[in-house]
Design a protein around this motif. Structure first.
Motif, PDB file in Angstrom:
ATOM      1  N   TYR A 159       0.817  -1.208   0.000  1.00 50.87           N
ATOM      2  CA  TYR A 159       0.000   0.000   0.000  1.00 50.87           C
ATOM      3  C   TYR A 159       0.857   1.266   0.000  1.00 50.87           C
ATOM      4  O   TYR A 159       2.034   1.245   0.351  1.00 50.87           O
ATOM      5  N   GLY A 160       0.222   2.376  -0.379  1.00 50.74           N
ATOM      6  CA  GLY A 160       0.892   3.674  -0.390  1.00 50.74           C
ATOM      7  C   GLY A 160       0.578   4.448   0.872  1.00 50.74           C
ATOM      8  O   GLY A 160      -0.590   4.618   1.237  1.00 50.74           O
ATOM      9  N   GLU A 201      -3.287   8.814  13.114  1.00 56.97           N
ATOM     10  CA  GLU A 201      -4.272   8.609  12.046  1.00 56.97           C
ATOM     11  C   GLU A 201      -3.635   8.134  10.739  1.00 56.97           C
ATOM     12  O   GLU A 201      -3.371   8.943   9.851  1.00 56.97           O
ATOM     13  N   PRO A 202      -3.431   6.837  10.599  1.00 55.37           N
ATOM     14  CA  PRO A 202      -2.948   6.315   9.318  1.00 55.37           C
ATOM     15  C   PRO A 202      -3.907   6.662   8.185  1.00 55.37           C
ATOM     16  O   PRO A 202      -5.123   6.489   8.312  1.00 55.37           O
ATOM     17  N   MET A 203      -3.346   7.146   7.087  1.00 53.11           N
ATOM     18  CA  MET A 203      -4.083   7.401   5.846  1.00 53.11           C
ATOM     19  C   MET A 203      -3.365   6.602   4.768  1.00 53.11           C
ATOM     20  O   MET A 203      -2.255   6.961   4.347  1.00 53.11           O
ATOM     21  N   ARG A 209       1.062   6.432  -3.230  1.00 52.47           N
ATOM     22  CA  ARG A 209       0.974   7.271  -2.033  1.00 52.47           C
ATOM     23  C   ARG A 209       0.620   8.711  -2.397  1.00 52.47           C
ATOM     24  O   ARG A 209       0.257   9.509  -1.525  1.00 52.47           O
ATOM     25  N   ASN A 210       0.697   9.060  -3.671  1.00 51.30           N
ATOM     26  CA  ASN A 210       0.505  10.443  -4.101  1.00 51.30           C
ATOM     27  C   ASN A 210      -0.968  10.846  -4.075  1.00 51.30           C
ATOM     28  O   ASN A 210      -1.864  10.023  -4.340  1.00 51.30           O
ATOM     29  N   GLY A 225      -6.786   7.428  -8.379  1.00 49.06           N
ATOM     30  CA  GLY A 225      -8.210   7.114  -8.290  1.00 49.06           C
ATOM     31  C   GLY A 225      -8.542   5.851  -7.536  1.00 49.06           C
ATOM     32  O   GLY A 225      -9.716   5.450  -7.500  1.00 49.06           O
ATOM     33  N   GLN A 226      -7.545   5.214  -6.904  1.00 52.21           N
ATOM     34  CA  GLN A 226      -7.814   4.008  -6.131  1.00 52.21           C
ATOM     35  C   GLN A 226      -8.274   4.364  -4.713  1.00 52.21           C
ATOM     36  O   GLN A 226      -8.012   5.468  -4.223  1.00 52.21           O
TER      37      GLN A 226
END
Length: 272
Positions: A159-160, A201-203, A209-210, A225-226
């Motif tokens: 994941y990003g 707060e993980p995002m 990651r952009n 867009g994911q």
């Protein structure tokens, strides 16, 4: 400058955090296909005021809403709209409340109806990374230890990790020192000390990651867009260990979920 809180101040902050927790529990009972995020926003404002607090986001930095509702590829800061929520959506609901001059601020990403296994995994890993980060919030450790733990766990799943936005200290201001990124190097950053209160707060994005900023000046979306997931807790450092001030227990009660994930971060059992 890091503002350390007394035990009395931390208890006031717990009240604010639990109002947010109860608000998110109410949202859990209402969020479903067909309802709009604008309708949820109005419910949240009424609920917070009825519980003796004021919405923490409304008017802050010019924010026009009580909730920030981020759907699917929206990472954070999504403004409520009249778009009906659909089956298969995910919705991050970020909420703040101000009571006794102290803020509470936390968030949960909801699954709406039939969500794909890939998205379910994204949400699971992101929430697990939150607790992995919380476990690093201990006296003598540093921000980088927490940040690196979240980054390592989520990037191992492909994941990003969003770089543009971070967690933060919390108190009489919504955003205090220190900044708490979800990426970093162990041993770096501010030292954790007794009486600190932070919002972790993980995002985490399914793809890159952009991120991009939309023209509304608030909504932040993934560049590809994911989907993106976001979970947040308020945590105090007490006797050298992390103690949760917020809880997802009201959400879980509304959704019929059993979980012991928070137990090790509580000094006394939580009654809901």
């Amino acid at each position: 400058m890091i503002i350390q809180k007394t035990r009395e101040e931390i208890e006031l902050m717990r009240e604010s955090a639990l109002i947010v927790s109860k608000t998110l529990g109410m949202i859990a009972s209402e969020i479903k296909p067909g309802i709009t995020t604008l309708q949820l926003d109005k419910l949240a404002e009424t609920f917070i005021r009825d519980h003796g607090a004021v919405p923490g986001f409304l008017g802050l930095y010019g924010c026009p809403s009580t909730l920030l509702t981020s759907v699917n590829e929206q990472v954070v800061h999504g403004l409520p709209t009249n778009r009906p929520i659909e089956d298969g959506d995910i919705v991050s609901v970020d909420c703040g409340a101000l009571k006794n001059e102290y803020y509470g601020d936390h968030a949960y990403t909801f699954e709406i109806g039939n969500v794909t296994p890939e998205i379910k995994k994204l949400l699971r890993i992101t929430k697990e990374s939150l607790y992995i980060g919380i476990d690093q919030f201990r006296a003598g450790r540093r921000v980088g230890d927490l940040s690196n733990a979240i980054q390592t766990y989520t990037e191992a799943e492909g994941y990003g990790v969003v770089r543009d936005l971070v967690g933060h200290g919390l108190g009489k201001k919504m955003h205090e020192d220190p900044e708490v990124p979800n990426f970093g190097k162990r041993g770096r950053g501010k030292l954790f000390v007794e009486g600190m209160v932070i919002a972790i707060e993980p995002m985490i994005n399914m793809g890159t990651r952009n991120v991009k900023h939309l023209k509304d000046g608030w909504t932040i979306v993934t560049a590809d867009g994911q989907p993106s997931a976001h979970f947040e807790h308020d945590v105090a450092l007490i006797d050298g260990k992390p103690e949760l001030l917020s809880t997802f227990a009201y959400i879980y009660k509304a959704l019929g979920i059993e979980s012991d994930e928070e137990d090790r971060f509580r000094a006394t059992p939580l009654t809901v």
